[in-house]
Design a protein around this motif. Sequence first.
Motif, PDB file in Angstrom:
ATOM      1  N   VAL A   1       0.830  -1.207   0.000  1.00 44.69           N
ATOM      2  CA  VAL A   1       0.000   0.000   0.000  1.00 44.69           C
ATOM      3  C   VAL A   1       0.859   1.249   0.000  1.00 44.69           C
ATOM      4  N   PHE A   2       2.022   1.196   0.636  1.00 46.26           N
ATOM      5  CA  PHE A   2       2.871   2.378   0.767  1.00 46.26           C
ATOM      6  C   PHE A   2       3.498   2.802  -0.555  1.00 46.26           C
ATOM      7  N   SER A   3       3.412   1.958  -1.580  1.00 50.14           N
ATOM      8  CA  SER A   3       3.914   2.333  -2.902  1.00 50.14           C
ATOM      9  C   SER A   3       2.772   2.501  -3.899  1.00 50.14           C
ATOM     10  N   MET A   4       1.548   2.663  -3.393  1.00 48.08           N
ATOM     11  CA  MET A   4       0.388   2.804  -4.282  1.00 48.08           C
ATOM     12  C   MET A   4       0.511   4.055  -5.143  1.00 48.08           C
ATOM     13  N   HIS A   5       0.307   3.868  -6.442  1.00 48.80           N
ATOM     14  CA  HIS A   5       0.330   4.977  -7.398  1.00 48.80           C
ATOM     15  C   HIS A   5      -1.044   5.078  -8.040  1.00 48.80           C
ATOM     16  N   LEU A   6      -1.692   6.221  -7.860  1.00 47.85           N
ATOM     17  CA  LEU A   6      -3.035   6.409  -8.386  1.00 47.85           C
ATOM     18  C   LEU A   6      -2.977   6.930  -9.815  1.00 47.85           C
ATOM     19  N   GLY A   7      -3.883   6.464 -10.641  1.00 44.10           N
ATOM     20  CA  GLY A   7      -3.956   6.923 -12.024  1.00 44.10           C
ATOM     21  C   GLY A   7      -5.017   6.155 -12.784  1.00 44.10           C
ATOM     22  N   PHE A   8      -5.532   6.785 -13.831  1.00 44.09           N
ATOM     23  CA  PHE A   8      -6.511   6.111 -14.671  1.00 44.09           C
ATOM     24  C   PHE A   8      -5.773   5.280 -15.724  1.00 44.09           C
ATOM     25  N   ALA A   9      -6.213   4.067 -15.937  1.00 39.19           N
ATOM     26  CA  ALA A   9      -5.618   3.221 -16.965  1.00 39.19           C
ATOM     27  C   ALA A   9      -5.853   3.844 -18.340  1.00 39.19           C
ATOM     28  N   ASP A  10      -4.861   3.730 -19.215  1.00 32.93           N
ATOM     29  CA  ASP A  10      -5.013   4.236 -20.576  1.00 32.93           C
ATOM     30  C   ASP A  10      -4.612   3.155 -21.567  1.00 32.93           C
ATOM     31  N   ALA A  11      -4.459   3.526 -22.816  1.00 38.40           N
ATOM     32  CA  ALA A  11      -4.158   2.540 -23.854  1.00 38.40           C
ATOM     33  C   ALA A  11      -2.818   1.856 -23.613  1.00 38.40           C
ATOM     34  N   GLY A  12      -1.916   2.499 -22.877  1.00 41.56           N
ATOM     35  CA  GLY A  12      -0.635   1.883 -22.573  1.00 41.56           C
ATOM     36  C   GLY A  12      -0.752   0.682 -21.669  1.00 41.56           C
ATOM     37  N   ASN A  13      -1.915   0.511 -21.038  1.00 42.40           N
ATOM     38  CA  ASN A  13      -2.153  -0.644 -20.179  1.00 42.40           C
ATOM     39  C   ASN A  13      -2.958  -1.734 -20.873  1.00 42.40           C
ATOM     40  N   ASP A  14      -3.317  -1.505 -22.139  1.00 47.30           N
ATOM     41  CA  ASP A  14      -4.069  -2.517 -22.883  1.00 47.30           C
ATOM     42  C   ASP A  14      -3.172  -3.683 -23.248  1.00 47.30           C
ATOM     43  N   ALA A  15      -3.792  -4.780 -23.648  1.00 45.22           N
ATOM     44  CA  ALA A  15      -3.043  -5.966 -24.054  1.00 45.22           C
ATOM     45  C   ALA A  15      -2.166  -5.651 -25.263  1.00 45.22           C
ATOM     46  N   PRO A  16      -0.973  -6.250 -25.345  1.00 45.09           N
ATOM     47  CA  PRO A  16      -0.036  -5.924 -26.432  1.00 45.09           C
ATOM     48  C   PRO A  16      -0.576  -6.175 -27.831  1.00 45.09           C
ATOM     49  N   ASP A  17      -1.546  -7.073 -27.985  1.00 40.86           N
ATOM     50  CA  ASP A  17      -2.042  -7.395 -29.314  1.00 40.86           C
ATOM     51  C   ASP A  17      -3.224  -6.538 -29.753  1.00 40.86           C
ATOM     52  N   THR A  18      -3.624  -5.550 -28.939  1.00 43.04           N
ATOM     53  CA  THR A  18      -4.752  -4.694 -29.304  1.00 43.04           C
ATOM     54  C   THR A  18      -4.269  -3.520 -30.153  1.00 43.04           C
ATOM     55  N   THR A  19      -5.154  -3.001 -30.995  1.00 40.41           N
ATOM     56  CA  THR A  19      -4.769  -1.885 -31.854  1.00 40.41           C
ATOM     57  C   THR A  19      -4.506  -0.624 -31.042  1.00 40.41           C
ATOM     58  N   THR A  20      -5.224  -0.448 -29.925  1.00 43.47           N
ATOM     59  CA  THR A  20      -5.001   0.730 -29.098  1.00 43.47           C
ATOM     60  C   THR A  20      -3.617   0.721 -28.460  1.00 43.47           C
ATOM     61  N   ARG A  21      -3.177  -0.456 -28.034  1.00 42.46           N
ATOM     62  CA  ARG A  21      -1.836  -0.550 -27.441  1.00 42.46           C
ATOM     63  C   ARG A  21      -0.764  -0.359 -28.511  1.00 42.46           C
ATOM     64  N   LYS A  22      -0.984  -0.935 -29.679  1.00 42.82           N
ATOM     65  CA  LYS A  22      -0.009  -0.768 -30.762  1.00 42.82           C
ATOM     66  C   LYS A  22       0.087   0.691 -31.181  1.00 42.82           C
ATOM     67  N   SER A  23      -1.051   1.369 -31.257  1.00 38.73           N
ATOM     68  CA  SER A  23      -1.020   2.786 -31.627  1.00 38.73           C
ATOM     69  C   SER A  23      -0.321   3.607 -30.547  1.00 38.73           C
ATOM     70  N   TYR A  24      -0.550   3.257 -29.285  1.00 39.31           N
ATOM     71  CA  TYR A  24       0.106   3.948 -28.165  1.00 39.31           C
ATOM     72  C   TYR A  24       1.628   3.813 -28.282  1.00 39.31           C
ATOM     73  N   ASP A  25       2.087   2.598 -28.538  1.00 37.20           N
ATOM     74  CA  ASP A  25       3.528   2.367 -28.642  1.00 37.20           C
ATOM     75  C   ASP A  25       4.124   3.056 -29.866  1.00 37.20           C
ATOM     76  N   LEU A  26       3.403   3.031 -30.989  1.00 32.24           N
ATOM     77  CA  LEU A  26       3.909   3.685 -32.200  1.00 32.24           C
ATOM     78  C   LEU A  26       4.025   5.189 -32.004  1.00 32.24           C
ATOM     79  N   MET A  27       3.036   5.785 -31.351  1.00 32.41           N
ATOM     80  CA  MET A  27       3.076   7.228 -31.091  1.00 32.41           C
ATOM     81  C   MET A  27       4.222   7.578 -30.149  1.00 32.41           C
ATOM     82  N   ALA A  28       4.416   6.749 -29.111  1.00 30.78           N
ATOM     83  CA  ALA A  28       5.502   7.007 -28.165  1.00 30.78           C
ATOM     84  C   ALA A  28       6.865   6.876 -28.835  1.00 30.78           C
ATOM     85  N   GLU A  29       7.029   5.873 -29.708  1.00 29.68           N
ATOM     86  CA  GLU A  29       8.303   5.677 -30.389  1.00 29.68           C
ATOM     87  C   GLU A  29       8.565   6.773 -31.419  1.00 29.68           C
ATOM     88  N   GLY A  30       7.512   7.232 -32.065  1.00 28.75           N
ATOM     89  CA  GLY A  30       7.693   8.217 -33.126  1.00 28.75           C
ATOM     90  C   GLY A  30       7.777   9.647 -32.643  1.00 28.75           C
TER      91      GLY A  30
END
Length: 734
Positions: free
Chosen positions: A379-408
């Motif tokens: 609990v002492f290392s709890m980090h609050l935040g809303f999940a986004d596309a970066g937390n989606d499964a690696p094979d989803t288009t939203t996660r792939k788009s997230y990674d492509l945008m971050a890399e580019g």
Amino acid sequence: MSHFLYRIGNFAGRHPWRVIAAWIFVAGAVFMLNSSQGGEYDESFSLPGSESQRAADAIEDRFPQETLYSSNVIFHSDNGLTDPATKAAIEQAVEQLTEGEHVVAVSSPYDPRGPTVSEDGQTAFATVAFDIEKVGIEELDAAEEAVQDVRDAGIQVEYDGGLGYADLPAGGNSELIGVLLAVVILAVAFGSLVAMSLPIGTALLAIVVGSSGIGIMAGVVAVPKITGIVAMMLGLGVGIDYALFILTRHRQNLAAGQSVPVAIGRANATAGLSVLFAGVTVMVAILGLKLSGIPMMEKMGYGSAIMVAVVMLASITLLPAILGVVKHRVNSARVPFVKQKPVDNPDAASAKWAARVVAKPLRYGGAAAVVLGILAIPVFSMHLGFADAGNDAPDTTTRKSYDLMAEGYGAGINGPLQVVLDADGATIPSGAIERISTALASEPGVASVDPPSTNEAGDIAIISVVPTTSPQDAETGELLEQIREDTIPAALDGTGVEASVTGNTALTEDVSSRLQDRMPLFLGAVIGLSFLLLMVVFRSVLVPLKAAALNVLGVGAAYGVIVAVFQWGWFANLIGVHESVPIMPLAPMLMFAILFGLSMDYEVFLMSRVREQYRKHFDPRRAVVEGVGSTARVITCAALIMIGVFSSFMLDVDVTTKMFGLGLAVAVLLDVTLIRMVLVPAAMSLLGHRAWWLPAWLERRLPSIDIEGGAYDGEELPVLEPVADEPEREAALV
């Protein structure tokens, strides 16, 4: 109250069809009213009074073209996207994208006014703006058709936003799995198909009424979708459990030779009274969400309280009526190969275990407390935040788009900050815009600052700031604080222009800050009201104080498990979570309300039986052993049902639903094992007679409530006198 519940149960047992007909009429009326007047769930989120919300509202009111619902179509090729043939194919796809039914505009990656091709030339994106909030499968199909030629040319195409989630699979019927698990558990516990079906049938009808009631509420006010999920969890869990406790006591009464109406009435006056106070405790805890100051959580509290109230009323009215119909056939249709054991068994394994704990409370209680403490460490290392596309499964288009945008374009492109300049109706000076843009661009941690966008009136401007770090990175939060506290005030001093920051990162920080400020008030109200309720019920100061302390410890351990699984990633793949996920900011407060209320359920059921036994012979240790021995089997059965119901929601595709399902299931598991079977007997053994102490002045002022229901037929229980000398009382009992 026990007199009243006895009369309700007895009447329902003698006139069952009247009560059943009344319930069917109410259910039909509420269902039809929901069909005609009910509303849809609202997925919008607001945080009134926060800086990010004020900025977002200003954009929506005075710069509406910036609030269009949009998605990015991301193009990527390792060979680059700048050769003429590739550019022609992508531009043709952009032209075809504009022909979509609800598409109002599409930006070209090669538009000289704002090109979006990455520096390495391998990634580009086109922004598609829609005139509808919810992008569906039809819009996705149109987009797929538009980009098909680009894909055929060997270029990778991915989507974010609405297009990315348009074909997200539905959550399925997780609740059906929970019901099936409850069927199996009840069939084994009762050994009768008839007895098994009664709690489930009662709970399901109550859930229909409760869900319809929430739907009617959604037609009046905005109700978030998670309200229905949480209410369904609670409705199935507590609904079946409450009916189970009353049914168990009724079967005991029948076995003792009582007539059906009397057995039902006495079950309602005893177990039903416990159900009533347990349900009220759950509702008090959940309604405490009103103190969060967040409309979304307030609606979740109201909706969940409606569901608990309905299933509680069904348990003390509808179930007795059904019992009046089945009469002595309640034990018929026996389950083969299931050997029945008496619930009230002094030689049960649970009674023997309780005797061991009571004999050595420090050893067992200390060990259980250490285990819970270790589980709570994350609990002492709890980090609050809303999940986004970066937390989606690696094979989803939203996660792939997230990674492509971050890399580019850098990690911050997926969560830009929006600085909103507001001159309160006057034209914003160009010098002020230049000063703040320059100051933002020179700030460490800022990757880029986009050119400002100004509305037609010139009184509001938006500057998009792209951080160098990802939205969920702690450094992004530090950058936000720096911009708000130092950069903006220094740059706009003396200009007469006000600035505020919005965006997902800003909203997350504001939510976390709001909840942190409100948490002490919330905890004080929930724990305090529950303490007062239990003090009235049990006529004790130390019993509710012990309950509050142990419940907080159990909730803390459940928090720790959630952090370890979702944030640290321990065994996360076992429940379909493929990436580290921050803890939803709303989760700690919402889970505390639910878990504190549910744990009080078992506290009421167990301690009411312990108090009942104590008032017979005034031997505190013997009362604990007898109380645990007579309730452990049914409480364990009830807990298994609730664990099964909550665990089934971990199969949902939504990570937030998984988070609540796991947290609630783990909390109930810890409560029924370490807390209810170890810490409670150990604490009660150490307290001895003092556990039931109540100051005389307080005794006179508290209302008298017979939680054991012993006075429902005019039989008065002896009055418990305060203990003046603990050693003398213990010596007298030896």
